[in-house]
Design a protein around this motif. Structure first.
Motif, PDB file in Angstrom:
ATOM      1  N   GLN A  27      18.875  67.596  11.669  1.00 31.19           N
ATOM      2  CA  GLN A  27      20.016  67.543  12.384  1.00 31.19           C
ATOM      3  C   GLN A  27      21.434  66.991  11.396  1.00 31.19           C
ATOM      4  N   PRO A  28      22.382  67.353  11.632  1.00 33.36           N
ATOM      5  CA  PRO A  28      23.570  66.706  10.504  1.00 33.36           C
ATOM      6  C   PRO A  28      23.610  65.211  10.432  1.00 33.36           C
ATOM      7  N   ASN A  29      23.120  64.361  11.689  1.00 29.79           N
ATOM      8  CA  ASN A  29      23.072  63.167  11.849  1.00 29.79           C
ATOM      9  C   ASN A  29      21.990  62.571  11.452  1.00 29.79           C
ATOM     10  N   GLU A  30      20.979  63.285  10.722  1.00 26.39           N
ATOM     11  CA  GLU A  30      19.817  62.684  10.329  1.00 26.39           C
ATOM     12  C   GLU A  30      19.912  61.539   9.535  1.00 26.39           C
ATOM     13  N   ALA A  31      18.862  60.399  10.101  1.00 24.06           N
ATOM     14  CA  ALA A  31      19.179  58.938   9.365  1.00 24.06           C
ATOM     15  C   ALA A  31      17.859  58.464   9.049  1.00 24.06           C
ATOM     16  N   GLU A  32      17.662  58.017   7.832  1.00 21.34           N
ATOM     17  CA  GLU A  32      16.552  57.433   7.490  1.00 21.34           C
ATOM     18  C   GLU A  32      16.429  55.860   7.419  1.00 21.34           C
ATOM     19  N   VAL A  33      15.680  55.191   8.082  1.00 18.16           N
ATOM     20  CA  VAL A  33      15.829  53.604   8.408  1.00 18.16           C
ATOM     21  C   VAL A  33      14.725  52.923   7.813  1.00 18.16           C
ATOM     22  N   LEU A  34      13.659  53.597   7.368  1.00 19.01           N
ATOM     23  CA  LEU A  34      12.565  53.011   6.605  1.00 19.01           C
ATOM     24  C   LEU A  34      12.400  53.775   5.387  1.00 19.01           C
ATOM     25  N   HIS A  35      12.403  53.177   4.267  1.00 21.63           N
ATOM     26  CA  HIS A  35      12.109  54.056   2.985  1.00 21.63           C
ATOM     27  C   HIS A  35      10.915  53.510   2.255  1.00 21.63           C
ATOM     28  N   GLY A  36       9.936  54.507   2.395  1.00 18.28           N
ATOM     29  CA  GLY A  36       8.608  54.135   1.732  1.00 18.28           C
ATOM     30  C   GLY A  36       8.070  52.626   1.636  1.00 18.28           C
ATOM     31  N   GLY A  54      19.805  45.141  11.644  1.00 23.26           N
ATOM     32  CA  GLY A  54      19.955  46.383  11.266  1.00 23.26           C
ATOM     33  C   GLY A  54      18.985  46.831   9.824  1.00 23.26           C
ATOM     34  N   SER A  55      18.245  45.837   9.399  1.00 15.06           N
ATOM     35  CA  SER A  55      17.565  46.315   8.286  1.00 15.06           C
ATOM     36  C   SER A  55      16.234  47.155   8.460  1.00 15.06           C
ATOM     37  N   GLY A  56      15.854  47.404   9.988  1.00 19.27           N
ATOM     38  CA  GLY A  56      14.654  48.189  10.229  1.00 19.27           C
ATOM     39  C   GLY A  56      13.595  47.665  10.711  1.00 19.27           C
ATOM     40  N   LYS A  57      13.867  46.072  11.072  1.00 19.10           N
ATOM     41  CA  LYS A  57      12.632  45.394  11.395  1.00 19.10           C
ATOM     42  C   LYS A  57      12.151  45.838  12.709  1.00 19.10           C
ATOM     43  N   SER A  58      13.020  46.091  13.750  1.00 23.54           N
ATOM     44  CA  SER A  58      12.602  46.493  14.899  1.00 23.54           C
ATOM     45  C   SER A  58      11.797  47.855  15.007  1.00 23.54           C
ATOM     46  N   THR A  59      12.170  48.680  14.257  1.00 19.45           N
ATOM     47  CA  THR A  59      11.628  50.016  13.879  1.00 19.45           C
ATOM     48  C   THR A  59      10.233  49.876  13.425  1.00 19.45           C
ATOM     49  N   LEU A  60      10.107  48.928  12.101  1.00 18.32           N
ATOM     50  CA  LEU A  60       8.908  48.813  11.739  1.00 18.32           C
ATOM     51  C   LEU A  60       8.000  48.130  12.643  1.00 18.32           C
ATOM     52  N   LEU A  61       8.344  46.998  13.392  1.00 17.76           N
ATOM     53  CA  LEU A  61       7.411  46.265  14.349  1.00 17.76           C
ATOM     54  C   LEU A  61       7.008  47.482  15.441  1.00 17.76           C
ATOM     55  N   ASN A  62       7.769  48.499  15.760  1.00 18.90           N
ATOM     56  CA  ASN A  62       7.329  49.554  16.867  1.00 18.90           C
ATOM     57  C   ASN A  62       6.241  50.206  16.146  1.00 18.90           C
ATOM     58  N   ILE A  63       6.594  50.673  14.892  1.00 16.32           N
ATOM     59  CA  ILE A  63       5.528  51.531  14.077  1.00 16.32           C
ATOM     60  C   ILE A  63       4.153  50.743  14.032  1.00 16.32           C
ATOM     61  N   LEU A  64       4.092  49.503  13.675  1.00 17.07           N
ATOM     62  CA  LEU A  64       2.874  48.649  13.834  1.00 17.07           C
ATOM     63  C   LEU A  64       2.272  48.623  14.875  1.00 17.07           C
ATOM     64  N   GLY A  65       3.209  48.324  16.138  1.00 17.20           N
ATOM     65  CA  GLY A  65       2.673  48.340  17.395  1.00 17.20           C
ATOM     66  C   GLY A  65       2.192  49.608  18.007  1.00 17.20           C
ATOM     67  N   LEU A  66       2.055  50.531  17.402  1.00 22.10           N
ATOM     68  CA  LEU A  66       1.892  51.872  17.759  1.00 22.10           C
ATOM     69  C   LEU A  66       2.644  52.439  19.121  1.00 22.10           C
ATOM     70  N   LEU A  67       3.943  51.703  19.167  1.00 21.01           N
ATOM     71  CA  LEU A  67       4.911  52.169  20.150  1.00 21.01           C
ATOM     72  C   LEU A  67       5.857  53.430  19.645  1.00 21.01           C
ATOM     73  N   GLU A 227      10.357  40.525   3.154  1.00 20.37           N
ATOM     74  CA  GLU A 227      11.785  40.630   3.618  1.00 20.37           C
ATOM     75  C   GLU A 227      12.061  42.106   3.595  1.00 20.37           C
ATOM     76  N   LEU A 228      12.818  42.577   4.562  1.00 21.80           N
ATOM     77  CA  LEU A 228      13.222  43.844   4.646  1.00 21.80           C
ATOM     78  C   LEU A 228      14.621  43.994   4.504  1.00 21.80           C
ATOM     79  N   VAL A 229      15.101  44.748   3.817  1.00 15.82           N
ATOM     80  CA  VAL A 229      16.820  45.055   3.747  1.00 15.82           C
ATOM     81  C   VAL A 229      17.146  46.348   3.654  1.00 15.82           C
ATOM     82  N   ASP A 230      17.869  46.855   4.341  1.00 14.76           N
ATOM     83  CA  ASP A 230      18.290  48.328   4.270  1.00 14.76           C
ATOM     84  C   ASP A 230      16.798  49.283   4.227  1.00 14.76           C
ATOM     85  N   GLY A 231      15.914  48.844   5.166  1.00 12.91           N
ATOM     86  CA  GLY A 231      14.928  49.661   5.242  1.00 12.91           C
ATOM     87  C   GLY A 231      13.886  49.741   4.288  1.00 12.91           C
TER      88      GLY A 231
END
Length: 248
Positions: A27-36, A54-67, A227-231
């Motif tokens: 989509q035009p508003n595609e956003a990448e929040v975790l980078h490799g 806003g560094s991506g910690k919550s997204t990373l935790l959701n992935i780790l938690g299989l959510l 430490e996570l900064v900008d994904g």
């Protein structure tokens, strides 16, 4: 970024390799929040995950938690790849391999402390056996709340409620506990008490902990800091608590 010390590379309990997460793909508003993002957590490690909002910690935790599923990359738990398994298998992995402690303890207000701690068994198996009930009592004893088993959350202090949450996270003896700002709503004394409990449970039971925190005092008392900064993972460092220093 500092390279992970050899002691942290193998054997891996959790292993992330080049994990990316994008929203609104195509989509035009595609956003990448975790980078490799890549790192391993070994059995028995106590690891802090830090970074600005806003560094991506919550997204990373959701992935780790299989959510939440990643967009690309690899995530293995005890050697098993999580990418391609179906939702039912993910739920089973989440219930058997992972425990969760949140900033807001999420205890059921109408349930006693003991009933709250038995919830994982009830959710996993549809009933609570006498053995599981005894295990729940033992966990409450272990966190210093044997005297408060019949009390409801509203009758407990904030620190005591978090201790119930820790007992609930560990009652099925998962190899890994994910803790999201577990002391964020507590005063300094209660925060120190809850973290000391997590460290003791980690040491006594060889349970791995990943603790997301904004508290630099707490992070410094973990064995290792991510430490996570900008994904992006910008630091993977053994902390002073482990008697080490930055690798590389």
């Amino acid at each position: 970024m500092s390279a992970p010390p050899a002691a942290h590379r193998s054997p891996a309990l959790l292993e992330l390799t080049a994990v990316c997460k994008r929203y609104n793909v195509g989509q035009p508003n595609e956003a990448e929040v975790l980078h490799g993002v890549s790192f391993n957590i070994a059995p028995g490690e106590l690891v802090a995950l830090i970074g600005p909002s806003g560094s991506g910690k919550s997204t990373l935790l959701n992935i780790l938690g299989l959510l939440e599923r990643m967009t690309s990359g690899s995530y293995r738990i005890e050697g098993q790849e999580m990418v391609d398994i179906d939702d039912e298998a993910l739920t089973l992995q989440r219930r058997t391999k992972l425990g969760f402690v949140f900033q807001f303890h999420h205890l059921l207000p109408a349930f006693t402390a003991l009933e709250n701690v038995t919830l994982p068994a009830l959710m996993r198996e549809g009933r609570v056996t006498s053995r599981q009930l005894e295990r729940a009592r033992a966990m409450l004893d272990a966190v210093g709340l044997g005297h408060a088993m019949d009390k409801r959350p509203g009758e407990l202090s904030g620190g005591m409620q978090q201790r119930v949450a820790i007992a609930r996270a560990m009652v099925l003896e998962p190899p890994m506990v994910l803790a999201d700002e577990p002391t964020g709503n507590l005063d300094t004394a209660s925060s120190d008490e809850v973290f000391a409990l997590m460290r003791r449970m980690h040491a006594e039971r060889n349970t791995s902990f990943l603790v997301v925190t904004h508290d630099p005092r707490l992070a410094a008392r973990c064995d290792r800091v991510l430490e996570l900064v900008d994904g992006r993972l910008v630091r993977d460092q053994v902390s002073g608590a482990a008697g080490g220093s930055s690798a590389g």
